[in-house]
Design a protein around this motif. Structure first.
Motif, PDB file in Angstrom:
ATOM      1  N   VAL A  21       0.860  -1.187   0.000  1.00 39.15           N
ATOM      2  CA  VAL A  21       0.000   0.000   0.000  1.00 39.15           C
ATOM      3  C   VAL A  21       0.897   1.238   0.000  1.00 39.15           C
ATOM      4  O   VAL A  21       1.730   1.394   0.901  1.00 39.15           O
ATOM      5  CB  VAL A  21      -0.923   0.016   1.234  1.00 39.15           C
ATOM      6  CG1 VAL A  21      -1.916   1.169   1.147  1.00 39.15           C
ATOM      7  CG2 VAL A  21      -1.670  -1.322   1.363  1.00 39.15           C
ATOM      8  N   ILE A  22       0.712   2.101  -0.990  1.00 40.58           N
ATOM      9  CA  ILE A  22       1.628   3.227  -1.189  1.00 40.58           C
ATOM     10  C   ILE A  22       0.884   4.551  -1.142  1.00 40.58           C
ATOM     11  O   ILE A  22      -0.174   4.701  -1.771  1.00 40.58           O
ATOM     12  CB  ILE A  22       2.343   3.107  -2.556  1.00 40.58           C
ATOM     13  CG1 ILE A  22       3.044   1.746  -2.682  1.00 40.58           C
ATOM     14  CG2 ILE A  22       3.336   4.247  -2.752  1.00 40.58           C
ATOM     15  CD1 ILE A  22       3.564   1.462  -4.081  1.00 40.58           C
ATOM     16  N   ASP A  23       1.438   5.499  -0.400  1.00 40.97           N
ATOM     17  CA  ASP A  23       0.956   6.877  -0.468  1.00 40.97           C
ATOM     18  C   ASP A  23       1.534   7.508  -1.734  1.00 40.97           C
ATOM     19  O   ASP A  23       2.760   7.639  -1.854  1.00 40.97           O
ATOM     20  CB  ASP A  23       1.410   7.663   0.767  1.00 40.97           C
ATOM     21  CG  ASP A  23       1.144   9.160   0.616  1.00 40.97           C
ATOM     22  OD1 ASP A  23       0.149   9.515  -0.046  1.00 40.97           O
ATOM     23  OD2 ASP A  23       1.942   9.952   1.142  1.00 40.97           O
ATOM     24  N   PRO A  24       0.692   7.902  -2.689  1.00 40.65           N
ATOM     25  CA  PRO A  24       1.212   8.414  -3.962  1.00 40.65           C
ATOM     26  C   PRO A  24       1.949   9.742  -3.843  1.00 40.65           C
ATOM     27  O   PRO A  24       2.731  10.083  -4.733  1.00 40.65           O
ATOM     28  CB  PRO A  24      -0.050   8.573  -4.824  1.00 40.65           C
ATOM     29  CG  PRO A  24      -1.172   8.704  -3.848  1.00 40.65           C
ATOM     30  CD  PRO A  24      -0.784   7.858  -2.664  1.00 40.65           C
ATOM     31  N   GLU A  25       1.727  10.461  -2.753  1.00 37.20           N
ATOM     32  CA  GLU A  25       2.383  11.766  -2.604  1.00 37.20           C
ATOM     33  C   GLU A  25       3.814  11.642  -2.083  1.00 37.20           C
ATOM     34  O   GLU A  25       4.748  12.213  -2.634  1.00 37.20           O
ATOM     35  CB  GLU A  25       1.553  12.657  -1.673  1.00 37.20           C
ATOM     36  CG  GLU A  25       0.182  13.027  -2.221  1.00 37.20           C
ATOM     37  CD  GLU A  25      -0.559  13.982  -1.310  1.00 37.20           C
ATOM     38  OE1 GLU A  25       0.080  14.602  -0.430  1.00 37.20           O
ATOM     39  OE2 GLU A  25      -1.783  14.112  -1.463  1.00 37.20           O
ATOM     40  N   THR A  26       3.989  10.888  -1.010  1.00 36.78           N
ATOM     41  CA  THR A  26       5.305  10.796  -0.378  1.00 36.78           C
ATOM     42  C   THR A  26       6.062   9.530  -0.738  1.00 36.78           C
ATOM     43  O   THR A  26       7.249   9.419  -0.439  1.00 36.78           O
ATOM     44  CB  THR A  26       5.151  10.842   1.149  1.00 36.78           C
ATOM     45  OG1 THR A  26       4.459   9.661   1.581  1.00 36.78           O
ATOM     46  CG2 THR A  26       4.391  12.084   1.592  1.00 36.78           C
ATOM     47  N   ARG A  27       5.351   8.542  -1.301  1.00 38.41           N
ATOM     48  CA  ARG A  27       5.899   7.214  -1.628  1.00 38.41           C
ATOM     49  C   ARG A  27       6.216   6.403  -0.380  1.00 38.41           C
ATOM     50  O   ARG A  27       6.927   5.385  -0.461  1.00 38.41           O
ATOM     51  CB  ARG A  27       7.136   7.303  -2.534  1.00 38.41           C
ATOM     52  CG  ARG A  27       7.008   8.209  -3.742  1.00 38.41           C
ATOM     53  CD  ARG A  27       5.784   7.917  -4.579  1.00 38.41           C
ATOM     54  NE  ARG A  27       5.837   6.642  -5.288  1.00 38.41           N
ATOM     55  CZ  ARG A  27       4.873   6.191  -6.102  1.00 38.41           C
ATOM     56  NH1 ARG A  27       3.781   6.924  -6.284  1.00 38.41           N
ATOM     57  NH2 ARG A  27       4.997   5.029  -6.703  1.00 38.41           N
ATOM     58  N   ASP A  28       5.701   6.800   0.771  1.00 38.80           N
ATOM     59  CA  ASP A  28       5.765   5.928   1.938  1.00 38.80           C
ATOM     60  C   ASP A  28       4.813   4.756   1.712  1.00 38.80           C
ATOM     61  O   ASP A  28       3.764   4.900   1.058  1.00 38.80           O
ATOM     62  CB  ASP A  28       5.358   6.683   3.203  1.00 38.80           C
ATOM     63  CG  ASP A  28       6.461   7.576   3.730  1.00 38.80           C
ATOM     64  OD1 ASP A  28       7.573   7.538   3.168  1.00 38.80           O
ATOM     65  OD2 ASP A  28       6.217   8.309   4.706  1.00 38.80           O
ATOM     66  N   GLU A  60       8.509   0.969  -7.655  1.00 36.86           N
ATOM     67  CA  GLU A  60       7.605   2.091  -7.397  1.00 36.86           C
ATOM     68  C   GLU A  60       8.302   3.238  -6.667  1.00 36.86           C
ATOM     69  O   GLU A  60       7.663   4.236  -6.326  1.00 36.86           O
ATOM     70  CB  GLU A  60       6.405   1.610  -6.566  1.00 36.86           C
ATOM     71  CG  GLU A  60       5.460   0.681  -7.312  1.00 36.86           C
ATOM     72  CD  GLU A  60       4.570   1.423  -8.284  1.00 36.86           C
ATOM     73  OE1 GLU A  60       4.471   2.674  -8.190  1.00 36.86           O
ATOM     74  OE2 GLU A  60       3.962   0.764  -9.150  1.00 36.86           O
ATOM     75  N   ASN A  61       9.589   3.048  -6.386  1.00 31.59           N
ATOM     76  CA  ASN A  61      10.383   4.079  -5.706  1.00 31.59           C
ATOM     77  C   ASN A  61       9.738   4.486  -4.380  1.00 31.59           C
ATOM     78  O   ASN A  61       9.591   5.668  -4.069  1.00 31.59           O
ATOM     79  CB  ASN A  61      10.552   5.309  -6.607  1.00 31.59           C
ATOM     80  CG  ASN A  61      11.589   6.290  -6.066  1.00 31.59           C
ATOM     81  OD1 ASN A  61      12.560   5.889  -5.426  1.00 31.59           O
ATOM     82  ND2 ASN A  61      11.373   7.581  -6.312  1.00 31.59           N
ATOM     83  N   CYS A  62       9.351   3.489  -3.598  1.00 33.90           N
ATOM     84  CA  CYS A  62       8.714   3.796  -2.310  1.00 33.90           C
ATOM     85  C   CYS A  62       9.518   3.213  -1.147  1.00 33.90           C
ATOM     86  O   CYS A  62      10.349   2.320  -1.321  1.00 33.90           O
ATOM     87  CB  CYS A  62       7.274   3.284  -2.278  1.00 33.90           C
ATOM     88  SG  CYS A  62       7.083   1.513  -2.451  1.00 33.90           S
ATOM     89  N   LYS A  63       9.249   3.734   0.020  1.00 35.28           N
ATOM     90  CA  LYS A  63       9.916   3.327   1.254  1.00 35.28           C
ATOM     91  C   LYS A  63       8.908   2.627   2.154  1.00 35.28           C
ATOM     92  O   LYS A  63       7.905   3.216   2.554  1.00 35.28           O
ATOM     93  CB  LYS A  63      10.506   4.556   1.969  1.00 35.28           C
ATOM     94  CG  LYS A  63      11.059   4.286   3.358  1.00 35.28           C
ATOM     95  CD  LYS A  63      12.276   3.372   3.336  1.00 35.28           C
ATOM     96  CE  LYS A  63      12.861   3.213   4.737  1.00 35.28           C
ATOM     97  NZ  LYS A  63      14.014   2.277   4.757  1.00 35.28           N
ATOM     98  N   ILE A  64       9.174   1.375   2.483  1.00 33.50           N
ATOM     99  CA  ILE A  64       8.260   0.609   3.328  1.00 33.50           C
ATOM    100  C   ILE A  64       8.493   0.999   4.788  1.00 33.50           C
ATOM    101  O   ILE A  64       9.573   0.801   5.336  1.00 33.50           O
ATOM    102  CB  ILE A  64       8.450  -0.901   3.128  1.00 33.50           C
ATOM    103  CG1 ILE A  64       8.106  -1.279   1.681  1.00 33.50           C
ATOM    104  CG2 ILE A  64       7.583  -1.695   4.109  1.00 33.50           C
ATOM    105  CD1 ILE A  64       8.416  -2.717   1.319  1.00 33.50           C
TER     106      ILE A  64
END
Length: 287
Positions: A21-28, A60-64
């Motif tokens: 599950v990804i926040d599209p704004e911060t990529r958290d 997705e360039n996100c941080k879990i």
């Protein structure tokens, strides 16, 4: 309202769905109910499923930030420690995990288990909120399948664990130690009191006999209220409890029950190794 990006990963051996599950704004990002691959016949294990989630997160360039466990699963081993090792994410579970540990610690003589939930990073209670970038993760206590079950609401999406299945399959069993069919009914009704368009994401899917041939795991409050074969609108608490308790008496133990409980009550960690360096799963024998 910011809507999360949701990617699902289906593990067919355990019929389990893991979510990124990804926040599209911060990529958290958060991972819900990750799977650790385990072959019960051979005892061999791997991190193939968890690696697929991590690869998607990288793409997705996100941080879990979190691993969200909906409960102590009895049907698959958790991949939470591996996700934590690779990302530093905090492992989260409902605060009533203490009750589950108290039930199963003596069953397996698991003297290393804390009984306080200390194996997990965050114990959360009903109504508590965690920040996921610009999103909020709201904790909803949904006991019944187990006493420690929680659901996680993120914007218009709710990850319900084993509280509900797809409408054509119904609801989770409530006969495990600490489970309660009446509690399950009230937890489900709490979820189904949400707005009709609320999206509900299942932890598992099973193909009903004689029904559909493709796995699916997303539904809505409206669909559940209309079509759930066990708990659609009009089903009383008494009728549900009678049905659920009768049905549970016909069910066999899940294939992965013994290893899953022992590992998952330890936040996904294996039982301590013996002197030879090998980890063993115990099977209590009743004569």
């Amino acid at each position: 309202m910011t809507v999360p990006l949701i990617h699902a990963f289906f593990d067919e051996p355990s019929k389990t769905v893991t979510y990124l599950v990804i926040d599209p704004e911060t990529r958290d990002a958060a991972v819900v109910d990750p799977v650790f691959d385990y072959d019960h016949a051979s005892g061999k294990a791997s991190v193939k499923s968890a690696d697929a989630v991590l690869a998607k997160a990288e793409a997705e360039n996100c941080k879990i930030r979190y691993v969200l466990e909906t409960h102590v699963h009895a049907d698959h081993l958790s991949g939470a420690p591996y996700i934590k090792l690779k990302t530093g994410a905090a492992v989260v579970i409902g605060e009533r995990i203490k009750e589950v540990q108290a039930i199963f610690r003596p069953v397996f003589n698991a003297v290393d288990v804390s009984g306080s939930g200390a194996e997990f990073d965050l114990l959360v209670k009903d109504g508590e909120k965690l920040l996921l970038g610009a999103l909020e993760i709201e904790v909803i206590s949904t006991p019944g399948h187990t006493p420690a079950c929680v659901s996680y609401k993120i914007a218009d999406a709710v990850f319900v664990g084993d509280t509900l299945f797809m409408p054509d399959y119904g609801t989770a069993r409530a006969d495990f130690p600490g489970g309660n069919a009446a509690d399950l009914y009230h937890s489900i009704k709490r979820l189904l009191a949400m707005p009709a368009e609320t999206r509900l994401f299942m932890c598992h899917d099973y193909l009903p006999k004689g029904g559909r041939t493709e796995y699916t795991w997303e539904t809505t409050v409206s669909d559940q209220r209309l079509d759930n074969i066990h708990v659609h609108d009009g089903v009383s608490a008494a009728d549900f409890v009678s049905m659920r308790e009768a049905r549970d008496k016909t069910l066999s133990a899940p294939t992965f029950l013994m290893p899953s409980i022992q590992v998952n009550m330890r936040a996904g960690k294996l039982p301590p190794a013996d002197a030879n360096g090998v980890h063993y799963i115990k099977v209590p024998i009743t004569l």
